[in-house]
Design a protein around this motif. Structure first.
Motif, PDB file in Angstrom:
ATOM      1  N   LEU A  28       0.853  -1.197   0.000  1.00 17.86           N
ATOM      2  CA  LEU A  28       0.000   0.000   0.000  1.00 17.86           C
ATOM      3  C   LEU A  28       0.886   1.245   0.000  1.00 17.86           C
ATOM      4  CD1 LEU A  28      -2.497  -1.247   2.714  1.00 17.86           C
ATOM      5  CD2 LEU A  28      -2.858  -1.181   0.243  1.00 17.86           C
ATOM      6  N   PRO A  29       0.326   2.386  -0.435  1.00 18.89           N
ATOM      7  CA  PRO A  29       1.140   3.606  -0.429  1.00 18.89           C
ATOM      8  C   PRO A  29       1.611   3.942   0.991  1.00 18.89           C
ATOM      9  CG  PRO A  29      -0.971   3.968  -1.521  1.00 18.89           C
ATOM     10  CD  PRO A  29      -1.042   2.606  -0.911  1.00 18.89           C
ATOM     11  N   PRO A  30       2.881   4.309   1.156  1.00 19.81           N
ATOM     12  CA  PRO A  30       3.387   4.613   2.497  1.00 19.81           C
ATOM     13  C   PRO A  30       2.837   5.932   3.033  1.00 19.81           C
ATOM     14  CG  PRO A  30       5.105   4.951   0.856  1.00 19.81           C
ATOM     15  CD  PRO A  30       3.904   4.442   0.120  1.00 19.81           C
ATOM     16  N   ARG A  31       3.017   6.122   4.332  1.00 18.86           N
ATOM     17  CA  ARG A  31       2.543   7.380   4.949  1.00 18.86           C
ATOM     18  C   ARG A  31       3.543   7.794   6.021  1.00 18.86           C
ATOM     19  NH1 ARG A  31      -0.714   4.438   9.347  1.00 18.86           N
ATOM     20  NH2 ARG A  31       0.346   2.507   8.943  1.00 18.86           N
ATOM     21  N   LYS A  32       3.503   9.100   6.325  1.00 17.99           N
ATOM     22  CA  LYS A  32       4.394   9.631   7.364  1.00 17.99           C
ATOM     23  C   LYS A  32       3.688   9.562   8.696  1.00 17.99           C
ATOM     24  CE  LYS A  32       8.224  12.204   6.230  1.00 17.99           C
ATOM     25  NZ  LYS A  32       8.678  13.097   5.226  1.00 17.99           N
ATOM     26  N   VAL A  33       4.359   9.034   9.698  1.00 17.95           N
ATOM     27  CA  VAL A  33       3.766   9.041  11.049  1.00 17.95           C
ATOM     28  C   VAL A  33       4.815   9.553  12.024  1.00 17.95           C
ATOM     29  CG1 VAL A  33       2.190   7.103  10.588  1.00 17.95           C
ATOM     30  CG2 VAL A  33       4.440   6.639  11.555  1.00 17.95           C
ATOM     31  N   SER A  34       4.344   9.999  13.188  1.00 19.08           N
ATOM     32  CA  SER A  34       5.299  10.429  14.209  1.00 19.08           C
ATOM     33  C   SER A  34       6.037   9.179  14.685  1.00 19.08           C
ATOM     34  CB  SER A  34       4.562  11.089  15.370  1.00 19.08           C
ATOM     35  OG  SER A  34       4.299  10.137  16.369  1.00 19.08           O
ATOM     36  N   ILE A  35       7.269   9.333  15.136  1.00 14.71           N
ATOM     37  CA  ILE A  35       8.018   8.118  15.464  1.00 14.71           C
ATOM     38  C   ILE A  35       7.340   7.321  16.574  1.00 14.71           C
ATOM     39  CG2 ILE A  35      10.255   8.947  14.623  1.00 14.71           C
ATOM     40  CD1 ILE A  35      11.106   8.778  17.635  1.00 14.71           C
ATOM     41  N   LEU A  36       6.571   7.978  17.414  1.00 13.72           N
ATOM     42  CA  LEU A  36       5.893   7.230  18.479  1.00 13.72           C
ATOM     43  C   LEU A  36       4.841   6.276  17.928  1.00 13.72           C
ATOM     44  CD1 LEU A  36       5.582   9.974  21.198  1.00 13.72           C
ATOM     45  CD2 LEU A  36       7.203   8.081  21.053  1.00 13.72           C
ATOM     46  N   GLN A  37       4.339   6.606  16.743  1.00 10.98           N
ATOM     47  CA  GLN A  37       3.337   5.714  16.137  1.00 10.98           C
ATOM     48  C   GLN A  37       3.999   4.681  15.217  1.00 10.98           C
ATOM     49  OE1 GLN A  37       1.231   8.970  14.406  1.00 10.98           O
ATOM     50  NE2 GLN A  37      -0.535   8.638  15.726  1.00 10.98           N
ATOM     51  N   ALA A  38       5.293   4.754  15.093  1.00 12.35           N
ATOM     52  CA  ALA A  38       5.973   3.903  14.101  1.00 12.35           C
ATOM     53  C   ALA A  38       6.334   2.526  14.632  1.00 12.35           C
ATOM     54  CB  ALA A  38       7.240   4.609  13.609  1.00 12.35           C
ATOM     55  N   LEU A  39       6.183   2.362  15.944  1.00 12.43           N
ATOM     56  CA  LEU A  39       6.581   1.089  16.549  1.00 12.43           C
ATOM     57  C   LEU A  39       5.898  -0.091  15.845  1.00 12.43           C
ATOM     58  CD1 LEU A  39       8.157  -0.269  18.878  1.00 12.43           C
ATOM     59  CD2 LEU A  39       6.054  -0.191  20.198  1.00 12.43           C
ATOM     60  N   ASP A  40       6.703  -1.065  15.458  1.00 12.37           N
ATOM     61  CA  ASP A  40       6.232  -2.302  14.826  1.00 12.37           C
ATOM     62  C   ASP A  40       5.730  -2.131  13.399  1.00 12.37           C
ATOM     63  OD1 ASP A  40       7.045  -4.075  16.706  1.00 12.37           O
ATOM     64  OD2 ASP A  40       5.156  -4.093  17.804  1.00 12.37           O
ATOM     65  N   HIS A  41       5.845  -0.927  12.855  1.00 14.49           N
ATOM     66  CA  HIS A  41       5.556  -0.762  11.425  1.00 14.49           C
ATOM     67  C   HIS A  41       6.831  -1.018  10.639  1.00 14.49           C
ATOM     68  CE1 HIS A  41       1.397   0.518  11.540  1.00 14.49           C
ATOM     69  NE2 HIS A  41       1.700   1.068  12.705  1.00 14.49           N
ATOM     70  N   PHE A  42       6.707  -0.966   9.321  1.00 11.15           N
ATOM     71  CA  PHE A  42       7.867  -1.247   8.476  1.00 11.15           C
ATOM     72  C   PHE A  42       8.347   0.044   7.832  1.00 11.15           C
ATOM     73  CE2 PHE A  42       5.420  -5.072   8.842  1.00 11.15           C
ATOM     74  CZ  PHE A  42       6.392  -6.010   9.151  1.00 11.15           C
ATOM     75  N   ALA A  43       9.646   0.240   7.834  1.00 10.31           N
ATOM     76  CA  ALA A  43      10.195   1.444   7.222  1.00 10.31           C
ATOM     77  C   ALA A  43       9.929   1.373   5.718  1.00 10.31           C
ATOM     78  CB  ALA A  43      11.695   1.505   7.481  1.00 10.31           C
ATOM     79  N   ALA A  44       9.463   2.495   5.157  1.00 10.73           N
ATOM     80  CA  ALA A  44       9.145   2.509   3.734  1.00 10.73           C
ATOM     81  C   ALA A  44      10.304   3.049   2.903  1.00 10.73           C
ATOM     82  CB  ALA A  44       7.885   3.320   3.491  1.00 10.73           C
ATOM     83  N   GLU A  45      11.403   3.373   3.546  1.00 10.50           N
ATOM     84  CA  GLU A  45      12.619   3.779   2.825  1.00 10.50           C
ATOM     85  C   GLU A  45      13.815   3.443   3.706  1.00 10.50           C
ATOM     86  OE1 GLU A  45      12.283   7.993   2.125  1.00 10.50           O
ATOM     87  OE2 GLU A  45      12.088   8.454   4.239  1.00 10.50           O
ATOM     88  N   ASP A  46      15.000   3.484   3.102  1.00  7.44           N
ATOM     89  CA  ASP A  46      16.215   3.249   3.887  1.00  7.44           C
ATOM     90  C   ASP A  46      16.454   4.468   4.782  1.00  7.44           C
ATOM     91  OD1 ASP A  46      16.623   0.867   2.585  1.00  7.44           O
ATOM     92  OD2 ASP A  46      18.057   1.691   1.151  1.00  7.44           O
ATOM     93  N   TYR A  47      16.983   4.226   5.954  1.00  6.70           N
ATOM     94  CA  TYR A  47      17.340   5.339   6.855  1.00  6.70           C
ATOM     95  C   TYR A  47      18.834   5.314   7.149  1.00  6.70           C
ATOM     96  CZ  TYR A  47      12.678   7.034   7.489  1.00  6.70           C
ATOM     97  OH  TYR A  47      11.459   7.607   7.252  1.00  6.70           O
ATOM     98  N   PHE A  48      19.437   6.498   7.101  1.00  8.17           N
ATOM     99  CA  PHE A  48      20.879   6.636   7.321  1.00  8.17           C
ATOM    100  C   PHE A  48      21.113   7.609   8.486  1.00  8.17           C
ATOM    101  CE2 PHE A  48      20.175   5.493   2.959  1.00  8.17           C
ATOM    102  CZ  PHE A  48      21.103   4.486   2.758  1.00  8.17           C
ATOM    103  N   ALA A  49      22.236   7.405   9.173  1.00 11.53           N
ATOM    104  CA  ALA A  49      22.549   8.273  10.317  1.00 11.53           C
ATOM    105  C   ALA A  49      22.832   9.690   9.834  1.00 11.53           C
ATOM    106  CB  ALA A  49      23.748   7.716  11.070  1.00 11.53           C
ATOM    107  N   ARG A  50      22.121  10.653  10.425  1.00  8.43           N
ATOM    108  CA  ARG A  50      22.396  12.063  10.117  1.00  8.43           C
ATOM    109  C   ARG A  50      23.454  12.601  11.066  1.00  8.43           C
ATOM    110  NH1 ARG A  50      16.271  14.417   9.295  1.00  8.43           N
ATOM    111  NH2 ARG A  50      16.163  14.419  11.557  1.00  8.43           N
TER     112      ARG A  50
END
Ligand code: AMP
Ligand code: MG
Length: 401
Positions: A28-50
């Motif tokens: 399904l199309p991904p969506r932006k959520v606050s990190i507190l709501q992200a628990l147990d969801h799947f990252a929709a893109e790669d994340y790199f250390a800033r």
């Protein structure tokens, strides 16, 4: 007894069923959520250390920042300043000096070690160092844990409780995650009584709704609705029409071959495309999969263990694919089988068992209605048609707890 060619011909293999389902469903199309709501969801893109971790050299102890080779037992140093955490006072330590420092505070220029406060004697503006000190001792060096630009997790990876604070450490307030899978449940059967109702003769309490709600939650789907429906074409049509608007609809019961099994016919009357009906899996043979409008419909057999097994083998991977997960399988573990097992049926058999201390022991009655047996198990062993396994053999089991 050898399998009858007729019944085998009318079933599709478990592998084909799974492939068909996974070909039909799409992320399904991904969506932006606050990190507190992200628990147990799947990252929709790669994340790199800033930011590197730590972000600057800092002290691992409450103590004194010093030059290591300036310290020997009984060496006296002048306390040239104080460096708390939270504000870089840009202090400098020269020979003969120390700076009072606290855990997490930035290292002053020149200092290359911290001596613990327990290892010095303080006397006014001076300390006496009571130990030898090594370079980098109690210093947390910039980037020693995580380098800037390093991948912190990949697209499709589950954001677990240990990954979430890592995102927070990088200042991400929001994360791009999978699309939301909303599921409707219809539990069918004239015999079903709702929890809390008085149980009339011939009735049973509906346990599948609770089972399906738990399994859906476990794999990250949202339970949009759950209702019971009688084995009556009109009620079933209305129930399906009003609920087949979410991403998935799970119908429990009524998918077998009896006169009261009306699910398939009702779905067809409503214009559904039935892709799968009857799979060579035990328990779970009457499993059905189809599409009604944009809704994927899973018809699970009413027997609780059949509903459980077919959910894990077919519904779970479909939901995970819709959620953009990279790994659709249940975790597999090697285990030592405690008994001989042989599968003489024409269907792959999922044996319920207890996995403990590296052993797998079948538990409870291995029949599709045996809910208590299921409740004692924590793993499944798939035994192929015709397969014969011996006690002591290493097998690969699926674990869900
Ligand atoms: P069915 O698939 O409708 O033929 O039902 C098969 C068996 O599962 C029957 O013994 C039903 O009573 C039982 N069953 C059906 N639905 C449920 C449910 N929601 N909870 C517990 N048992 C059920
Ligand atoms: Mg029924």
């Amino acid at each position: 007894m050898p399998p009858s060619p007729r019944s085998r011909a009318s079933m599709i293999s478990e592998e084909n069923a799974r492939t068909k389902i996974l070909e039909a469903v799409r992320p399904l199309p991904p969506r932006k959520v606050s990190i507190l709501q992200a628990l147990d969801h799947f990252a929709a893109e790669d994340y790199f250390a800033r930011l590197p971790l730590p972000n600057f050299d800092n002290s691992a102890m409450d103590g004194y920042a010093v030059l290591a080779n300036d310290c020997k037992p009984d060496r006296r140093l002048r306390v040239a300043g104080e460096q708390p955490a939270g504000l870089d006072r840009r202090l400098r330590v020269s020979n003969g000096e120390a700076v009072r420092i606290f855990t997490g505070a930035p290292m002053p220029a020149g200092a290359d070690a911290v001596v613990m406060q327990e290892d010095v004697t303080r006397d006014g503006d001076e300390i006496t160092v009571n130990v030898d000190v090594e370079v980098d001792e109690f210093v947390r060096k910039r980037g020693c844990d995580l380098g800037e630009g390093q991948k912190i997790f990949g697209k499709g990876e589950r954001i677990r409780a240990t990954k979430l604070p890592l995102l927070a450490s990088q200042g991400f307030a929001e994360v791009l995650v999978d699309g939301e899978v909303r599921a409707a449940i219809i539990s069918t059967g004239d015999e079903l009584a709702k929890l809390g109702e008085k149980l009339e003769p011939g009735k049973i309490y509906d346990s599948n709704t609770a089972l399906l709600q738990s399994l859906l939650k476990r794999c990250g789907a949202v339970v949009a609705s759950a209702e019971n429906c009688r084995d009556d074409a009109d009620s079933l049509r209305k129930a399906i029409q009003s609920t087949a608007k979410k991403e998935i609809l799970i119908v429990s019961g009524g998918v077998s071959v009896g006169e009261h099994d009306l699910v398939q016919k009702t779905l067809r009357d409503l214009g559904a495309k039935i892709d799968i009906w009857r799979v060579a899996i035990k328990p779970g043979k009457p499993f059905l999969f189809g599409q009604l409008g944009g809704c994927f419909v899973f018809g699970l057999p009413g027997n609780p263990v059949s509903a459980f097994v077919t959910f894990l083998q077919f519904v779970r991977p479909a939901i995970l694919k819709m959620m953009g997960a990279s790994d659709l399988d249940l975790p597999r573990m090697p285990a030592k089988l405690t008994v001989d097992l042989i599968n003489q049926s024409e269907r792959a058999h999922y044996v319920r068992g207890e996995f403990e201390n590296g052993n797998f022991a079948p538990v409870g009655r291995q029949e599709s209605h045996a809910l208590f047996g299921l409740s004692q198990s924590n793993a499944l062993l798939r035994v192929e048609t015709g397969e014969s396994l011996k006690a002591g053999e290493t097998v690969h089991i699926q674990v869900w707890e």
